[in-house]
Design a protein around this motif. Sequence first.
Motif, PDB file in Angstrom:
ATOM      1  N   ALA A  85       0.824  -1.221   0.000  1.00 32.86           N
ATOM      2  CA  ALA A  85       0.000   0.000   0.000  1.00 32.86           C
ATOM      3  C   ALA A  85       0.856   1.268   0.000  1.00 32.86           C
ATOM      4  CB  ALA A  85      -0.938   0.010   1.213  1.00 32.86           C
ATOM      5  N   THR A  86       1.959   1.245   0.724  1.00 31.31           N
ATOM      6  CA  THR A  86       2.834   2.421   0.788  1.00 31.31           C
ATOM      7  C   THR A  86       3.282   2.812  -0.623  1.00 31.31           C
ATOM      8  OG1 THR A  86       3.742   1.286   2.736  1.00 31.31           O
ATOM      9  CG2 THR A  86       4.744   3.386   2.130  1.00 31.31           C
ATOM     10  N   ILE A  87       3.675   1.802  -1.396  1.00 31.21           N
ATOM     11  CA  ILE A  87       4.196   2.042  -2.750  1.00 31.21           C
ATOM     12  C   ILE A  87       3.047   2.422  -3.696  1.00 31.21           C
ATOM     13  CG2 ILE A  87       5.618   1.035  -4.594  1.00 31.21           C
ATOM     14  CD1 ILE A  87       7.157   0.619  -2.093  1.00 31.21           C
ATOM     15  N   LEU A 103       8.155   7.411   5.169  1.00 29.92           N
ATOM     16  CA  LEU A 103       8.634   6.460   6.175  1.00 29.92           C
ATOM     17  C   LEU A 103       7.548   5.483   6.528  1.00 29.92           C
ATOM     18  CD1 LEU A 103      10.002   8.714   8.990  1.00 29.92           C
ATOM     19  CD2 LEU A 103      11.336   7.286   7.466  1.00 29.92           C
ATOM     20  N   VAL A 104       7.934   4.295   6.947  1.00 27.57           N
ATOM     21  CA  VAL A 104       6.950   3.342   7.459  1.00 27.57           C
ATOM     22  C   VAL A 104       7.399   2.919   8.861  1.00 27.57           C
ATOM     23  CG1 VAL A 104       5.758   1.171   7.045  1.00 27.57           C
ATOM     24  CG2 VAL A 104       6.594   2.518   5.101  1.00 27.57           C
ATOM     25  N   HIS A 105       6.529   3.064   9.836  1.00 31.09           N
ATOM     26  CA  HIS A 105       6.838   2.572  11.190  1.00 31.09           C
ATOM     27  C   HIS A 105       6.414   1.100  11.212  1.00 31.09           C
ATOM     28  CE1 HIS A 105       7.428   6.756  12.196  1.00 31.09           C
ATOM     29  NE2 HIS A 105       6.162   7.048  11.965  1.00 31.09           N
ATOM     30  N   ALA A 155       0.283   3.335   9.599  1.00 29.71           N
ATOM     31  CA  ALA A 155      -0.786   2.328   9.614  1.00 29.71           C
ATOM     32  C   ALA A 155      -0.595   1.279  10.713  1.00 29.71           C
ATOM     33  CB  ALA A 155      -0.865   1.635   8.251  1.00 29.71           C
ATOM     34  N   GLN A 156       0.678   0.940  11.019  1.00 29.01           N
ATOM     35  CA  GLN A 156       0.917  -0.157  11.964  1.00 29.01           C
ATOM     36  C   GLN A 156       1.336   0.328  13.343  1.00 29.01           C
ATOM     37  OE1 GLN A 156       3.498  -3.120  10.179  1.00 29.01           O
ATOM     38  NE2 GLN A 156       2.140  -3.389   8.426  1.00 29.01           N
ATOM     39  N   ALA A 157       1.449   1.648  13.539  1.00 27.88           N
ATOM     40  CA  ALA A 157       2.129   2.107  14.758  1.00 27.88           C
ATOM     41  C   ALA A 157       1.336   3.103  15.596  1.00 27.88           C
ATOM     42  CB  ALA A 157       3.476   2.704  14.387  1.00 27.88           C
TER      43      ALA A 157
HETATM   44  C1  LIG Z   1      -2.648  -1.591   6.451  1.00 25.70           C
HETATM   45  C2  LIG Z   1      -1.572  -0.793   5.845  1.00 25.70           C
HETATM   46  C3  LIG Z   1      -1.830   0.203   4.904  1.00 25.70           C
HETATM   47  C4  LIG Z   1      -3.165   0.426   4.264  1.00 25.70           C
HETATM   48  O1  LIG Z   1      -4.234   0.599   5.118  1.00 25.70           O
HETATM   49  P1  LIG Z   1      -5.710   0.195   4.636  1.00 25.70           P
HETATM   50  O2  LIG Z   1      -6.577   0.826   5.677  1.00 25.70           O
HETATM   51  O3  LIG Z   1      -5.786  -1.282   4.633  1.00 25.70           O
HETATM   52  O4  LIG Z   1      -5.921   0.796   3.290  1.00 25.70           O
HETATM   53  C5  LIG Z   1      -0.775   0.985   4.465  1.00 25.70           C
HETATM   54  N1  LIG Z   1       0.472   0.767   4.894  1.00 25.70           N
HETATM   55  C6  LIG Z   1       0.775  -0.197   5.780  1.00 25.70           C
HETATM   56  C7  LIG Z   1       2.193  -0.362   6.225  1.00 25.70           C
HETATM   57  C8  LIG Z   1      -0.236  -1.019   6.274  1.00 25.70           C
HETATM   58  O5  LIG Z   1       0.078  -1.983   7.142  1.00 25.70           O
END
Ligand SMILES: *Cc1c(COP(=O)(O)O)cnc(C)c1O
Length: 372
Positions: A91-93, A133-135, A162-164
Amino acid sequence: MIKFLDLQKINAQYALELKQAAAEVIDSGWYLLGDRLKQFETKLAGYIGVKHAIGVGNGLDALRLILKAYIEMGVMKEGDEVIVPANTYIATILAITGNRLKPVLIEPDIQTYNLDISLVEQHITSRTRAIMLVHLYGQACWSEELENIAKKYKLKIIEDNAQAIGAIWNSQKTGSLGDAAGNSFYPGKNLGALGDAGAVTTDDDELAGVVRALGNYGSSKKYINDYQGVNSRMDEIQAAFLSIKLKYLDAENHRRNEIAQYYLNNINHPNIILPQINLKLKTQNSKLNHVWHLFPIRHPHRNKLQQYLSKNGIQTLIHYPIPPHKQLAYKEWNKLSFPITEKIHDEVLSLPISPVMTVNEKEIIIKVISEY
Ligand SMILES: *Cc1c(COP(=O)(O)O)cnc(C)c1O
């Protein structure tokens, strides 16, 4: 069977409050862009520590709309580059390529699985406009070095939070560290709705206004359209559910942390690599510097371990089996090589972790693993 994540049990804890909230929304006759969304946005902004929270349809849209807003604001344009970890959920990409921007993939740190910040500067070009960035897995990814790089090259920092949600870096919550953040309330996330929902958090007044308009057909006034927007709004019923669940988020994250600490103290196996906490985070002695969305262990023969655990009644999942650059969706990158990212994808296995796990379940998991 010990479930990886028992959503039924998680939401059953709050069933009375959730059902009452659902009944109120049904009876109100007002289902979108109403008071419940406003209330949740105010609570979320307060919780994260930012001026603005804008409810949207899901986490992917939150990230997509931040970039689309920057394009509308003239901060970036088609073909500009966004630096992003190669080791992330796709999703990030997708948020980047969906805006016709160019992702520049960077390897993660093998200890933390988060972006290796020391590699960022060498990938900056005249077209670089942002770092996304992705946490990952719930661990804050941040450093002063990164802030300095962003300042030096005038780059926006966008957090994929999204995860943090709830994680803390230096007494500040993730989602408030960069210029803007995308948050996801997918049911399985630490703050999960009962359906899809997401939010953008930011201190930037202009960005907040543009994101809000873009998610509502590009309109801030009914039937007046300033942008070619999309329809991505958070339902009143989800906002009502999320206001309830937000009250319990810190307690749930503390439960996750207890389980993670139990795993860290008790799993002792020569071929299993446990997740590591960034040393800088450790020294900040805040218990919520990692909110343990996932507890990924590594094993050189991950699939065999997964089968063994499954035979012994323990459900595990893989986050993630195939990295974005090896997906058919990005055929043009399939020949690229990111050895650290690929190693992580080949070896990770996520153990059950959730706020409703019992002591007995934790003990069984430790026992079964030690007998492997
Ligand atoms: C779940 C998630 C998303 C997208 O979120 P959705 O609500 O499912 O669209 C984006 N990035 C990361 C890292 C995710 O874990």
